[in-house]
Motif scaffolding. Structure first.
Motif, PDB file in Angstrom:
ATOM      1  N   PRO A  28       0.809  -1.232   0.000  1.00 46.81           N
ATOM      2  CA  PRO A  28       0.000   0.000   0.000  1.00 46.81           C
ATOM      3  C   PRO A  28       0.838   1.277   0.000  1.00 46.81           C
ATOM      4  O   PRO A  28       0.475   2.259  -0.648  1.00 46.81           O
ATOM      5  CB  PRO A  28      -0.822  -0.098   1.288  1.00 46.81           C
ATOM      6  N   ILE A  29       1.967   1.265   0.683  1.00 47.54           N
ATOM      7  CA  ILE A  29       2.830   2.445   0.689  1.00 47.54           C
ATOM      8  C   ILE A  29       3.472   2.646  -0.681  1.00 47.54           C
ATOM      9  O   ILE A  29       3.591   3.777  -1.162  1.00 47.54           O
ATOM     10  CB  ILE A  29       3.885   2.330   1.803  1.00 47.54           C
ATOM     11  N   ALA A  30       3.864   1.552  -1.331  1.00 44.28           N
ATOM     12  CA  ALA A  30       4.460   1.662  -2.665  1.00 44.28           C
ATOM     13  C   ALA A  30       3.450   2.188  -3.673  1.00 44.28           C
ATOM     14  O   ALA A  30       3.801   2.960  -4.564  1.00 44.28           O
ATOM     15  CB  ALA A  30       4.998   0.314  -3.109  1.00 44.28           C
ATOM     16  N   ALA A  38       9.318   1.915  -1.361  1.00 44.08           N
ATOM     17  CA  ALA A  38       9.228   0.492  -1.032  1.00 44.08           C
ATOM     18  C   ALA A  38      10.614  -0.111  -0.840  1.00 44.08           C
ATOM     19  O   ALA A  38      10.805  -0.955   0.046  1.00 44.08           O
ATOM     20  CB  ALA A  38       8.476  -0.255  -2.122  1.00 44.08           C
ATOM     21  N   THR A  39      11.582   0.315  -1.610  1.00 44.04           N
ATOM     22  CA  THR A  39      12.951  -0.171  -1.459  1.00 44.04           C
ATOM     23  C   THR A  39      13.524   0.232  -0.105  1.00 44.04           C
ATOM     24  O   THR A  39      14.184  -0.568   0.565  1.00 44.04           O
ATOM     25  CB  THR A  39      13.841   0.383  -2.585  1.00 44.04           C
ATOM     26  N   ILE A  40      13.234   1.450   0.302  1.00 46.20           N
ATOM     27  CA  ILE A  40      13.695   1.907   1.612  1.00 46.20           C
ATOM     28  C   ILE A  40      13.046   1.093   2.722  1.00 46.20           C
ATOM     29  O   ILE A  40      13.703   0.696   3.687  1.00 46.20           O
ATOM     30  CB  ILE A  40      13.400   3.413   1.783  1.00 46.20           C
ATOM     31  N   ASN A  43      14.640  -2.403   2.908  1.00 43.86           N
ATOM     32  CA  ASN A  43      15.931  -2.345   3.600  1.00 43.86           C
ATOM     33  C   ASN A  43      15.743  -2.144   5.092  1.00 43.86           C
ATOM     34  O   ASN A  43      16.483  -2.722   5.905  1.00 43.86           O
ATOM     35  CB  ASN A  43      16.792  -1.222   3.023  1.00 43.86           C
ATOM     36  N   PHE A  44      14.759  -1.341   5.469  1.00 40.71           N
ATOM     37  CA  PHE A  44      14.459  -1.132   6.884  1.00 40.71           C
ATOM     38  C   PHE A  44      13.972  -2.421   7.538  1.00 40.71           C
ATOM     39  O   PHE A  44      14.306  -2.707   8.693  1.00 40.71           O
ATOM     40  CB  PHE A  44      13.426  -0.014   7.025  1.00 40.71           C
ATOM     41  N   VAL A  45      13.180  -3.222   6.814  1.00 38.93           N
ATOM     42  CA  VAL A  45      12.708  -4.510   7.348  1.00 38.93           C
ATOM     43  C   VAL A  45      13.890  -5.435   7.612  1.00 38.93           C
ATOM     44  O   VAL A  45      13.953  -6.086   8.663  1.00 38.93           O
ATOM     45  CB  VAL A  45      11.686  -5.159   6.383  1.00 38.93           C
ATOM     46  N   PHE A  46      14.836  -5.507   6.679  1.00 38.36           N
ATOM     47  CA  PHE A  46      16.020  -6.343   6.902  1.00 38.36           C
ATOM     48  C   PHE A  46      16.814  -5.874   8.124  1.00 38.36           C
ATOM     49  O   PHE A  46      17.251  -6.690   8.937  1.00 38.36           O
ATOM     50  CB  PHE A  46      16.922  -6.349   5.668  1.00 38.36           C
TER      51      PHE A  46
END
Length: 95
Positions: A28-30, A38-40, A43-46
């Motif tokens: 939904p954010i993407a 979404a890429t950021i 990376n934040f999830v990892f």
């Protein structure tokens, strides 16, 4: 001294829940913003999963901590890792 919960247990739970919320809200954010956001988030999830693993080690090493919140957070973390591993495997083998 009696065992009690500390900031470590609560922060471990908060990070685990935050990872779950971010994993659900990536699409939904993407759609609302852009694919770059979404890429950021990915990376934040990892980074948050790595932080969650470190917090699990710190929380379970402490002998003066109660374990219930930590166990709940560990279960959430393991589910997050399983979902992430599934999608990485699925994306690598079927795309």
């Amino acid at each position: 001294m009696a065992k009690s919960y500390s900031w470590r247990s609560y922060s471990f739970l908060a990070v685990s829940v935050l990872v779950s919320i971010l994993m659900v809200s990536i699409d939904p954010i993407a759609v609302a913003f852009s694919e770059g956001v979404a890429t950021i988030i990915i990376n934040f999830v990892f980074a948050e999963i790595l932080l969650s693993i470190v917090l699990s080690i710190i929380t379970f090493i402490r002998s003066k901590e109660k374990r219930l919140i930590s166990i709940i957070a560990l279960i959430i973390t393991l589910l997050n890792i399983a979902v992430l591993a599934f999608f990485l495997w699925f994306g690598a083998n079927f795309s």
